[in-house]
Motif scaffolding. Structure first.
Motif, PDB file in Angstrom:
ATOM      1  N   LEU A   1      31.767  43.820  38.287  1.00  0.00           N
ATOM      2  CA  LEU A   1      31.788  42.527  38.975  1.00  0.00           C
ATOM      3  C   LEU A   1      31.159  42.599  40.360  1.00  0.00           C
ATOM      4  N   VAL A   2      31.392  43.675  41.097  1.00  0.00           N
ATOM      5  CA  VAL A   2      30.872  43.780  42.465  1.00  0.00           C
ATOM      6  C   VAL A   2      29.341  43.766  42.485  1.00  0.00           C
ATOM      7  N   PRO A   3      28.663  44.664  41.767  1.00  0.00           N
ATOM      8  CA  PRO A   3      27.187  44.609  41.797  1.00  0.00           C
ATOM      9  C   PRO A   3      26.631  43.355  41.118  1.00  0.00           C
ATOM     10  N   GLY A   4      27.297  42.886  40.059  1.00  0.00           N
ATOM     11  CA  GLY A   4      26.823  41.676  39.398  1.00  0.00           C
ATOM     12  C   GLY A   4      26.882  40.468  40.315  1.00  0.00           C
ATOM     13  N   THR A   5      27.969  40.354  41.079  1.00  0.00           N
ATOM     14  CA  THR A   5      28.082  39.256  42.037  1.00  0.00           C
ATOM     15  C   THR A   5      27.036  39.371  43.134  1.00  0.00           C
ATOM     16  N   ALA A   6      26.769  40.602  43.579  1.00  0.00           N
ATOM     17  CA  ALA A   6      25.745  40.803  44.610  1.00  0.00           C
ATOM     18  C   ALA A   6      24.373  40.358  44.109  1.00  0.00           C
ATOM     19  N   ILE A   7      24.035  40.710  42.885  1.00  0.00           N
ATOM     20  CA  ILE A   7      22.744  40.302  42.318  1.00  0.00           C
ATOM     21  C   ILE A   7      22.653  38.787  42.238  1.00  0.00           C
ATOM     22  N   ALA A   8      23.687  38.148  41.690  1.00  0.00           N
ATOM     23  CA  ALA A   8      23.668  36.695  41.523  1.00  0.00           C
ATOM     24  C   ALA A   8      23.575  35.982  42.867  1.00  0.00           C
ATOM     25  N   ALA A   9      24.353  36.449  43.859  1.00  0.00           N
ATOM     26  CA  ALA A   9      24.361  35.786  45.163  1.00  0.00           C
ATOM     27  C   ALA A   9      23.010  35.903  45.854  1.00  0.00           C
ATOM     28  N   VAL A  10      22.395  37.078  45.816  1.00  0.00           N
ATOM     29  CA  VAL A  10      21.100  37.274  46.482  1.00  0.00           C
ATOM     30  C   VAL A  10      20.007  36.476  45.776  1.00  0.00           C
ATOM     31  N   VAL A  11      20.026  36.453  44.454  1.00  0.00           N
ATOM     32  CA  VAL A  11      19.015  35.696  43.712  1.00  0.00           C
ATOM     33  C   VAL A  11      19.131  34.209  44.012  1.00  0.00           C
ATOM     34  N   VAL A  12      20.340  33.671  43.990  1.00  0.00           N
ATOM     35  CA  VAL A  12      20.537  32.249  44.286  1.00  0.00           C
ATOM     36  C   VAL A  12      20.103  31.937  45.716  1.00  0.00           C
ATOM     37  N   ALA A  13      20.464  32.803  46.663  1.00  0.00           N
ATOM     38  CA  ALA A  13      20.091  32.576  48.057  1.00  0.00           C
ATOM     39  C   ALA A  13      18.570  32.588  48.237  1.00  0.00           C
ATOM     40  N   PHE A  14      17.894  33.529  47.589  1.00  0.00           N
ATOM     41  CA  PHE A  14      16.432  33.579  47.699  1.00  0.00           C
ATOM     42  C   PHE A  14      15.794  32.361  47.038  1.00  0.00           C
ATOM     43  N   ASN A  15      16.360  31.872  45.957  1.00  0.00           N
ATOM     44  CA  ASN A  15      15.812  30.678  45.318  1.00  0.00           C
ATOM     45  C   ASN A  15      15.939  29.461  46.234  1.00  0.00           C
ATOM     46  N   ILE A  16      17.090  29.329  46.901  1.00  0.00           N
ATOM     47  CA  ILE A  16      17.293  28.201  47.804  1.00  0.00           C
ATOM     48  C   ILE A  16      16.318  28.258  48.973  1.00  0.00           C
ATOM     49  N   VAL A  17      16.258  29.428  49.620  1.00  0.00           N
ATOM     50  CA  VAL A  17      15.363  29.583  50.758  1.00  0.00           C
ATOM     51  C   VAL A  17      13.901  29.512  50.309  1.00  0.00           C
ATOM     52  N   GLY A  18      13.599  30.077  49.150  1.00  0.00           N
ATOM     53  CA  GLY A  18      12.221  30.102  48.680  1.00  0.00           C
ATOM     54  C   GLY A  18      11.679  28.719  48.367  1.00  0.00           C
ATOM     55  N   VAL A  19      12.468  27.882  47.704  1.00  0.00           N
ATOM     56  CA  VAL A  19      12.021  26.524  47.386  1.00  0.00           C
ATOM     57  C   VAL A  19      11.794  25.731  48.670  1.00  0.00           C
ATOM     58  N   TRP A  20      12.721  25.867  49.627  1.00  0.00           N
ATOM     59  CA  TRP A  20      12.563  25.157  50.896  1.00  0.00           C
ATOM     60  C   TRP A  20      11.331  25.663  51.642  1.00  0.00           C
ATOM     61  N   ALA A  21      11.135  26.985  51.693  1.00  0.00           N
ATOM     62  CA  ALA A  21       9.982  27.544  52.396  1.00  0.00           C
ATOM     63  C   ALA A  21       8.677  27.137  51.734  1.00  0.00           C
ATOM     64  N   ALA A  22       8.644  27.114  50.390  1.00  0.00           N
ATOM     65  CA  ALA A  22       7.430  26.725  49.687  1.00  0.00           C
ATOM     66  C   ALA A  22       7.080  25.277  49.982  1.00  0.00           C
ATOM     67  N   ASP A  23       8.085  24.408  50.037  1.00  0.00           N
ATOM     68  CA  ASP A  23       7.818  22.991  50.359  1.00  0.00           C
ATOM     69  C   ASP A  23       7.304  22.838  51.780  1.00  0.00           C
ATOM     70  N   ARG A  24       7.928  23.543  52.727  1.00  0.00           N
ATOM     71  CA  ARG A  24       7.499  23.432  54.122  1.00  0.00           C
ATOM     72  C   ARG A  24       6.109  24.016  54.340  1.00  0.00           C
ATOM     73  N   LEU A  25       5.852  25.193  53.792  1.00  0.00           N
ATOM     74  CA  LEU A  25       4.550  25.824  53.961  1.00  0.00           C
ATOM     75  C   LEU A  25       3.463  25.039  53.258  1.00  0.00           C
ATOM     76  N   GLY A  26       3.790  24.514  52.072  1.00  0.00           N
ATOM     77  CA  GLY A  26       2.802  23.727  51.345  1.00  0.00           C
ATOM     78  C   GLY A  26       2.454  22.442  52.065  1.00  0.00           C
ATOM     79  N   SER A  27       3.426  21.819  52.728  1.00  0.00           N
ATOM     80  CA  SER A  27       3.157  20.551  53.422  1.00  0.00           C
ATOM     81  C   SER A  27       2.363  20.744  54.698  1.00  0.00           C
ATOM     82  N   ARG A  28       2.310  21.978  55.230  1.00  0.00           N
ATOM     83  CA  ARG A  28       1.588  22.240  56.461  1.00  0.00           C
ATOM     84  C   ARG A  28       0.188  22.765  56.231  1.00  0.00           C
ATOM     85  N   ARG A  29      -0.237  22.955  54.985  1.00  0.00           N
ATOM     86  CA  ARG A  29      -1.571  23.481  54.715  1.00  0.00           C
ATOM     87  C   ARG A  29      -2.625  22.518  55.236  1.00  0.00           C
TER      88      ARG A  29
END
Length: 286
Positions: A258-286
């Motif tokens: 459970l400990v490593p599985g939760t770590a994987i899930a939490a980091v992946v979800v966090a990167f997806n949230i930040v990544g989608v927001w960053a892609a939208d912001r960077l794409g709008s500034r091109r």
């Protein structure tokens, strides 16, 4: 809109509002910063060595001595998770760096040259798409052997056509802009235009796309380690920790998996949230 001042007109400058950062993005970004700091400071934060075995403390639950419990070998799960964050974060970064080097080069070359070069690159990427990504990686590992290095190289090749196609689509739109023709009229060579102007202008969009792919790359490497193709014992890689903790679930001990599985899930979800927001912001500034 203009304002009359002393008999002349003066254009009003548009009001620039600060970029909005949703609460979810701030929380996810803060969590990722903490994970990176924990991985960097693992030797200082870990209460035990990650490979320290204590059979007398096998499958111990949470407590003062072991905050997150231990695995079947008595290894402290908190210490292993902290050290495992290093491999779990650095390996996807190397993977995407290599895939970006190959993919951006192929995508830019196809978009710039066009003709038979574009057709050849498109056909090669289509052939790579015909194979399921995991099967392609397993075939490479079967030839060169299991290990984290082989897994990173194999997944980098698997991600290359995806990045190449994305880069090609963005580069085609960028190549049609007037400044490219202006540089050509000045007598600047094609290679120089691509290296000094075209590729740097693609940077924002490509970086935003790579941030989105980071979580997927981390999950792919963890999957290979879980299947026994990636990290090998005594590594503290999160995917390998899940595989090693699977047997303890039958004995009623959930923490080793459970400990490593939760770590994987939490980091992946966090990167997806930040990544989608960053892609939208960077794409709008091109």
């Amino acid at each position: 809109m203009t304002v009359l001042t002393a008999g002349r007109t003066r254009p009003l400058k548009p009001l620039r509002l600060p970029a909005e950062r949703p609460l979810g993005v701030l929380v996810a970004g803060g969590f990722l910063v903490l994970v990176v700091l924990a991985a960097a400071l693992a030797p200082l934060l870990a209460p035990y060595e990650p490979d320290a075995i204590d059979l007398a403390a096998s499958l111990v639950g949470t407590g003062r001595e072991h905050l997150l419990g231990t695995d079947a070998s008595g290894q402290d799960l908190l210490s292993r998770a902290l050290y495992g964050a290093r491999t779990s974060l650095v390996a996807p970064l190397l993977l995407l760096a290599l895939a970006a080097l190959l993919g951006v080069t192929l995508g830019t070359l196809a978009a710039w040259r066009g003709g038979w070069v574009d057709t050849l690159v498109s056909r090669v990427t289509d052939v790579m798409y015909a194979f399921p990504g995991l099967l392609f990686v397993v075939l490479i590992i079967a030839v060169f052997g299991a290990g984290m290095t082989t897994s990173v190289l194999a997944l980098a090749l698997a991600y290359t056509p995806t990045i190449a196609k994305y880069t090609r689509s963005v580069a085609l739109a960028e190549r049609a802009k007037p400044y490219i023709d202006a540089y050509r009229v000045q007598g600047m060579g094609g290679a120089r235009i691509c290296a000094r102007h075209l590729v740097p202008n693609l940077g924002r969009s490509v970086v935003g796309y790579l941030v989105v792919l980071f979580g997927e790359a981390l999950m792919s490497l963890a999957t290979l380690s879980y299947l026994g193709f990636g990290a090998q014992p005594p590594s503290s890689d999160w995917g390998l920790m899940v595989q090693e903790g699977q047997a303890a679930v039958v004995q009623g001990a959930m923490l080793p998996a459970l400990v490593p599985g939760t770590a994987i899930a939490a980091v992946v979800v966090a990167f997806n949230i930040v990544g989608v927001w960053a892609a939208d912001r960077l794409g709008s500034r091109r």
